[in-house]
Design a protein around this motif. Sequence first.
Motif, PDB file in Angstrom:
ATOM      1  N   LEU A   1       0.851  -1.190   0.000  1.00  0.00           N
ATOM      2  CA  LEU A   1       0.000   0.000   0.000  1.00  0.00           C
ATOM      3  C   LEU A   1       0.885   1.238   0.000  1.00  0.00           C
ATOM      4  CD1 LEU A   1      -2.636  -1.132   2.661  1.00  0.00           C
ATOM      5  CD2 LEU A   1      -2.758  -1.372   0.168  1.00  0.00           C
TER       6      LEU A   1
ATOM      7  N   HIS B   1       0.992   7.915  -6.196  1.00  0.00           N
ATOM      8  CA  HIS B   1       1.954   7.605  -7.251  1.00  0.00           C
ATOM      9  C   HIS B   1       2.820   8.805  -7.599  1.00  0.00           C
ATOM     10  CE1 HIS B   1       3.473   6.309 -11.206  1.00  0.00           C
ATOM     11  NE2 HIS B   1       3.214   5.080 -10.791  1.00  0.00           N
TER      12      HIS B   1
ATOM     13  N   THR C   1       0.484  -7.721  -4.760  1.00  0.00           N
ATOM     14  CA  THR C   1      -0.577  -6.752  -5.029  1.00  0.00           C
ATOM     15  C   THR C   1      -0.059  -5.366  -4.685  1.00  0.00           C
ATOM     16  OG1 THR C   1      -2.297  -8.375  -4.541  1.00  0.00           O
ATOM     17  CG2 THR C   1      -2.925  -6.048  -4.467  1.00  0.00           C
ATOM     18  N   HIS C   2       0.008  -4.480  -5.698  1.00  0.00           N
ATOM     19  CA  HIS C   2       0.529  -3.125  -5.526  1.00  0.00           C
ATOM     20  C   HIS C   2      -0.613  -2.123  -5.671  1.00  0.00           C
ATOM     21  CE1 HIS C   2       4.745  -4.523  -5.873  1.00  0.00           C
ATOM     22  NE2 HIS C   2       4.276  -5.335  -6.804  1.00  0.00           N
ATOM     23  N   LEU C   3      -0.883  -1.353  -4.619  1.00  0.00           N
ATOM     24  CA  LEU C   3      -1.955  -0.369  -4.644  1.00  0.00           C
ATOM     25  C   LEU C   3      -1.418   0.985  -4.184  1.00  0.00           C
ATOM     26  CD1 LEU C   3      -4.764  -2.515  -2.954  1.00  0.00           C
ATOM     27  CD2 LEU C   3      -4.445  -2.097  -5.404  1.00  0.00           C
ATOM     28  N   TYR C   4      -1.854   2.050  -4.868  1.00  0.00           N
ATOM     29  CA  TYR C   4      -1.421   3.404  -4.527  1.00  0.00           C
ATOM     30  C   TYR C   4      -2.591   4.182  -3.930  1.00  0.00           C
ATOM     31  CZ  TYR C   4       2.917   2.705  -7.141  1.00  0.00           C
ATOM     32  OH  TYR C   4       4.127   2.242  -7.586  1.00  0.00           O
TER      33      TYR C   4
ATOM     34  N   SER D   1      -4.723   7.485  -3.157  1.00  0.00           N
ATOM     35  CA  SER D   1      -4.981   8.750  -3.854  1.00  0.00           C
ATOM     36  C   SER D   1      -4.430   9.903  -3.033  1.00  0.00           C
ATOM     37  CB  SER D   1      -6.484   8.940  -4.089  1.00  0.00           C
ATOM     38  OG  SER D   1      -6.989   7.923  -4.927  1.00  0.00           O
TER      39      SER D   1
ATOM     40  N   ASP E   1      -9.588   5.478   2.695  1.00  0.00           N
ATOM     41  CA  ASP E   1      -9.760   4.440   1.677  1.00  0.00           C
ATOM     42  C   ASP E   1      -8.985   3.172   2.017  1.00  0.00           C
ATOM     43  OD1 ASP E   1     -11.176   6.383   0.302  1.00  0.00           O
ATOM     44  OD2 ASP E   1      -9.518   6.903  -1.044  1.00  0.00           O
TER      45      ASP E   1
ATOM     46  N   MET F   1      -9.237  -1.027   0.819  1.00  0.00           N
ATOM     47  CA  MET F   1      -8.185  -1.713   0.057  1.00  0.00           C
ATOM     48  C   MET F   1      -7.794  -3.024   0.734  1.00  0.00           C
ATOM     49  SD  MET F   1      -5.617   1.419  -0.945  1.00  0.00           S
ATOM     50  CE  MET F   1      -6.151   2.823  -1.942  1.00  0.00           C
TER      51      MET F   1
ATOM     52  N   ASN G   1      -9.018  -7.539  -0.115  1.00  0.00           N
ATOM     53  CA  ASN G   1      -8.087  -8.661  -0.255  1.00  0.00           C
ATOM     54  C   ASN G   1      -8.220  -9.668   0.895  1.00  0.00           C
ATOM     55  OD1 ASN G   1      -6.022  -8.079  -2.636  1.00  0.00           O
ATOM     56  ND2 ASN G   1      -6.512  -6.112  -1.660  1.00  0.00           N
TER      57      ASN G   1
END
Length: 331
Positions: free
Chosen positions: A183, A187, A214-217, A219, A227, A231, A235
């Motif tokens: 997480l 970006h 699993t790569h999540l950015y 906002s 948020d 996320m 998962n």
Amino acid sequence: MSSLKDVAKLANVSLMTVSRAINTPERLRPETLEHVQAAIKQLNYVPDLSAKKVRGARATPNAIGVLALDTVTTPFSVDIALAIEETARAHGWHSFVINMFEHDNVDDIMNLLLSHRPAGVIYTTMGLRHVQVPKKLLTLPCVLANCESNHAPLASYIPDDQQGQYAGTQALLKAGYRQPLCLYLPHQRVASQRRRSGLEQACREQNVDPDTFTHLYMSDGDEHYRDIPGMVLANIRQGKPQFDSVICGNDRIAFMVYQTLLGQGIRIPQDVAVLGYDNMVGIGDLFLPPLSTVQLPHYDIGRLSALHIINGNSHCDTIKVNSPLLLRDSL
């Protein structure tokens, strides 16, 4: 408040003699200097710095001006300003801070800063970023702390984000974790891609494919910390996490991860390990269990930046400061 005239009257000397006692005491006879200093002490007189500048002083001796963009108004990077002040005092210097906010008129802030006639300036920011250095700053010795410039040839002291994330990921992998949920900060943040590069470097050395993670950015904007639970929950299936660890972009993300996992009855670190980043002031040990994290070297950045000015360094290099891993109980 007592004035220069009050001191002169009590000491029965001229205004020029009092001025010399304050600014060039070596030019007075010892007995005259002692007499004036006794009057100053008796009246609790404080020299008027602005008046001294009006009379033609070119610079405040041994003073570092700190141009602080969000640095001392948040709890995340206050160590930079603390280190500058402590380092300056240790070397017989002092520092003063001028805060600059996003809506400020840059020219007005520069005039305010330079009116104090510092011997050098440290431009520092909260959160590693690229800055447009005002031209007026380039007329003085200047160094960047926790920020970089793409257009001005100035020395910069910044965290080694790639090395920090490398160290954290390396420890995670050596502990046997192979399915992290990553997480990241937004970006567009300067640190985000450098930290991901450090993660991928550690993976390659362990013959682990980071593309399987699993790569999540997140906002951009503080409101988007809300948020993070979504996320994480996306998962988790039927109460079982599809990951064995969480690599967090900072300790605030880790805080949200803790709440989400523990709220689902998932134990840390028995079921899922958590790795933070920043070592946010006063917070790491308050997590239950205490959070393993990477230390942002804000104090060292402030110290090295101050020494750059004090020692009269002239290089224009970018110095990456080591970001140490702090292993606690979440990993």
